[in-house]
Write an enzyme that holds these catalytic residues in place. Structure first.
Site, mmCIF file in Angstrom:
data_model
loop_
_atom_site.group_PDB
_atom_site.id
_atom_site.type_symbol
_atom_site.label_atom_id
_atom_site.label_comp_id
_atom_site.label_asym_id
_atom_site.label_seq_id
_atom_site.Cartn_x
_atom_site.Cartn_y
_atom_site.Cartn_z
ATOM 1 N N CYS A 31 25.114 -29.877 23.213
ATOM 2 C CA CYS A 31 25.269 -28.820 24.232
ATOM 3 C C CYS A 31 26.139 -29.261 25.411
ATOM 4 O O CYS A 31 26.503 -28.444 26.247
ATOM 5 C CB CYS A 31 23.907 -28.348 24.718
ATOM 6 S SG CYS A 31 22.828 -27.804 23.386
ATOM 7 N N HIS A 55 24.862 -25.344 31.414
ATOM 8 C CA HIS A 55 24.643 -25.015 30.004
ATOM 9 C C HIS A 55 23.518 -23.980 29.908
ATOM 10 O O HIS A 55 22.457 -24.131 30.522
ATOM 11 C CB HIS A 55 24.264 -26.280 29.224
ATOM 12 C CG HIS A 55 23.685 -25.980 27.892
ATOM 13 N ND1 HIS A 55 24.309 -25.150 26.987
ATOM 14 C CD2 HIS A 55 22.509 -26.360 27.314
ATOM 15 C CE1 HIS A 55 23.552 -25.044 25.912
ATOM 16 N NE2 HIS A 55 22.452 -25.762 26.082
ATOM 17 N N ASN A 91 20.994 -19.604 23.467
ATOM 18 C CA ASN A 91 21.618 -20.915 23.665
ATOM 19 C C ASN A 91 22.650 -21.119 22.551
ATOM 20 O O ASN A 91 22.286 -21.272 21.387
ATOM 21 C CB ASN A 91 20.520 -21.992 23.618
ATOM 22 C CG ASN A 91 21.059 -23.404 23.797
ATOM 23 O OD1 ASN A 91 22.264 -23.629 23.716
ATOM 24 N ND2 ASN A 91 20.170 -24.343 24.026
HETATM 25 N N1 ACO Z 1 6.210 -17.410 20.554
HETATM 26 C C1 ACO Z 1 4.917 -17.556 20.892
HETATM 27 N N2 ACO Z 1 4.342 -18.725 21.155
HETATM 28 C C2 ACO Z 1 5.123 -19.821 21.072
HETATM 29 C C3 ACO Z 1 6.464 -19.761 20.714
HETATM 30 C C4 ACO Z 1 7.004 -18.497 20.455
HETATM 31 N N3 ACO Z 1 8.301 -18.317 20.119
HETATM 32 N N4 ACO Z 1 6.983 -21.019 20.733
HETATM 33 C C5 ACO Z 1 5.985 -21.838 21.073
HETATM 34 N N5 ACO Z 1 4.852 -21.113 21.266
HETATM 35 C C6 ACO Z 1 3.530 -21.585 21.642
HETATM 36 C C7 ACO Z 1 3.281 -23.040 21.341
HETATM 37 O O1 ACO Z 1 2.927 -23.202 19.973
HETATM 38 C C8 ACO Z 1 2.151 -23.356 22.282
HETATM 39 O O2 ACO Z 1 0.973 -22.896 21.723
HETATM 40 P P1 ACO Z 1 -0.408 -23.744 21.909
HETATM 41 O O3 ACO Z 1 -0.629 -23.780 23.395
HETATM 42 O O4 ACO Z 1 -1.373 -22.921 21.150
HETATM 43 O O5 ACO Z 1 -0.109 -25.089 21.316
HETATM 44 C C9 ACO Z 1 2.451 -22.482 23.505
HETATM 45 O O6 ACO Z 1 3.379 -21.475 23.054
HETATM 46 C C10 ACO Z 1 3.064 -23.224 24.662
HETATM 47 O O7 ACO Z 1 4.089 -24.034 24.162
HETATM 48 P P2 ACO Z 1 4.943 -24.928 25.119
HETATM 49 O O8 ACO Z 1 5.916 -25.729 24.293
HETATM 50 O O9 ACO Z 1 4.057 -25.626 26.072
HETATM 51 O O10 ACO Z 1 5.728 -23.769 25.927
HETATM 52 P P3 ACO Z 1 6.746 -23.939 27.099
HETATM 53 O O11 ACO Z 1 6.349 -23.144 28.254
HETATM 54 O O12 ACO Z 1 7.119 -25.386 27.311
HETATM 55 O O13 ACO Z 1 8.016 -23.205 26.502
HETATM 56 C C11 ACO Z 1 10.137 -23.723 25.500
HETATM 57 C C12 ACO Z 1 8.625 -23.676 25.309
HETATM 58 C C13 ACO Z 1 10.641 -22.330 25.766
HETATM 59 C C14 ACO Z 1 10.769 -24.286 24.235
HETATM 60 C C15 ACO Z 1 10.455 -24.636 26.711
HETATM 61 O O14 ACO Z 1 9.783 -25.866 26.611
HETATM 62 C C16 ACO Z 1 11.914 -24.886 26.847
HETATM 63 O O15 ACO Z 1 12.697 -23.991 27.088
HETATM 64 N N6 ACO Z 1 12.323 -26.135 26.758
HETATM 65 C C17 ACO Z 1 13.730 -26.459 26.832
HETATM 66 C C18 ACO Z 1 14.214 -26.456 25.456
HETATM 67 C C19 ACO Z 1 15.622 -26.002 25.340
HETATM 68 O O16 ACO Z 1 16.188 -25.296 26.134
HETATM 69 N N7 ACO Z 1 16.181 -26.432 24.265
HETATM 70 C C20 ACO Z 1 17.493 -26.033 23.939
HETATM 71 C C21 ACO Z 1 18.230 -27.139 23.347
HETATM 72 S S1 ACO Z 1 18.428 -28.383 24.484
HETATM 73 C C22 ACO Z 1 19.423 -27.919 25.557
HETATM 74 O O17 ACO Z 1 20.142 -27.004 25.343
HETATM 75 C C23 ACO Z 1 19.419 -28.641 26.792
#
Ligand code: ACO
Length: 319
Positions: free
Chosen positions: A113, A246, A276
């Site tokens: 990214c 990004h 993304n």
């Molecule tokens: N729908 C519903 N529930 C979901 C989903 C979904 N699509 N995805 C995960 N969950 C659930 C999980 O299983 C978890 O359930 P549990 O509590 O029963 O175990 C719950 O939601 C919470 O999960 P978390 O991972 O704690 O949620 P968080 O608030 O951290 O959000 C997310 C997750 C959106 C992925 C966040 O961590 C994030 O945006 N991280 C950055 C990742 C990113 O941007 N990556 C892109 C590539 S890297 C880059 O570009 C820099």
């Protein structure tokens, strides 16, 4: 002193739009969850017949037209992608052929990214050195090909697309400063840990991510990177007209702008309708704001990448 300057931008999104509701219809997720946690409402998905080089071709044609430049006048193509058409040749070489030109240097940059910022800094260095005069810099991705469509934690986050910029040598900047960083010890928090070996895929060809670790890492390094790049350009954050981080997650973007004390109306947000798009996200956002007349000639734009590697970096550019 020779500088490089962005003289035209272009972008392309495959026509197929995929909404959050489509995920909700087949996975245990909801439009509400995706919007609140990521800010994403929809993303574009490439047709099976479209490879990264095809998306790059459309974006490049538009950038060349905006720059009033013929493809034959290019002497360098630097293309950022983590979803290349082939293992080799590079997608940059395939794009060169699709543009109908030969002879100029063409290669890919792999920084996930952060790819566009890495590619831009590379092309800028070539131009500043005096060896090259007109470069095409592209970020192009079909991330839909490396997603596990049954993993709700990752498949809702990404989209496909391409963005491009034409860089030309000039007597005024242009690109004021770029700072690139990497720390390979965090490879495991975001990876596609597979490769081709002996006619088979070894490992896994799907994206794996520790979302919370990525989130924290991204917010920290985007702030640090903005500060060190503005300092390297001998400017202040107040001199920045637009911040294009990004486009990973709207919460990451807003947290970065808040930590930097930048007004909300200086923050460029396209992740809501692009998802993304990895290396394509920054040039896609840049082109959208340029064509909308929001980013104009003379504006100072801080572009930022962060992604797998881990890699990160920023470029401060006057349009
Ligand atoms: N729908 C519903 N529930 C979901 C989903 C979904 N699509 N995805 C995960 N969950 C659930 C999980 O299983 C978890 O359930 P549990 O509590 O029963 O175990 C719950 O939601 C919470 O999960 P978390 O991972 O704690 O949620 P968080 O608030 O951290 O959000 C997310 C997750 C959106 C992925 C966040 O961590 C994030 O945006 N991280 C950055 C990742 C990113 O941007 N990556 C892109 C590539 S890297 C880059 O570009 C820099």
């Amino acid at each position: 002193m020779i500088y490089s300057r962005i003289v035209g931008t272009g972008s392309f999104l495959p026509p197929r739009v995929m909404t959050n509701q489509e995920f909700a219809a087949r996975l245990n997720t909801s439009d509400e969850w995706i919007r609140t946690r990521t800010g994403i409402v929809q993303r574009h998905i490439a047709d099976k017949s479209q490879a990264s080089s095809d998306l790059a071709l459309e974006a490049s044609r538009r950038a060349l037209q905006a720059a009033d430049t013929r493809a034959g006048d290019l002497d360098l193509i630097v293309l950022a992608t983590s979803t290349p058409d082939y293992v080799f040749p590079s997608t940059a070489c395939l794009l060169q052929a699709k543009l109908g030109i030969k002879g100029c240097a063409a290669f890919d940059v792999q920084a996930v990214c952060s790819g566009f910022v890495y590619a831009l800094a590379t092309a800028d260095a070539f131009i500043k050195s005096g060896t090259h005069k007109r470069a095409l810099v592209i970020g192009a991705e079909v991330f839909s090909r490396i997603l596990d469509w049954n993993d709700r934690g990752t498949c809702v986050l990404f989209g496909d697309g391409a963005g491009a910029a034409v860089l030309a040598a000039g007597s005024k900047p242009g690109v004021h400063a770029s700072v690139l960083r990497a720390d390979g010890s965090h490879a495991e928090i975001l990876s596609v840990p597979g490769n081709v070996c002996g006619g088979a895929i070894v490992g896994t060809p799907f994206l794996r991510m520790d979302g919370q670790a990525v989130f924290k890492f991204a917010v920290r390094v985007l702030e640090e990177s903005a500060r060190e790049t503005v300092a390297a350009a001998q400017m202040a954050l107040e001199d920045v007209d637009w911040l294009i981080p990004h486009q990973a997650n709207v919460r990451i973007l807003e947290a970065t702008a808040r930590k930097l004390g930048l007004a909300h109306d200086k923050l460029v947000v396209t992740v809501d309708h692009h998802g993304n798009t990895s290396a394509a996200s920054v040039p896609l956002a840049l082109d959208e704001y340029v064509r909308a007349g929001k980013i104009r000639s003379g504006h100072r734009v801080l572009m930022q990448g962060v992604g797998g590697g881990f890699t990160w970096g920023s470029s401060l550019v006057t349009l």
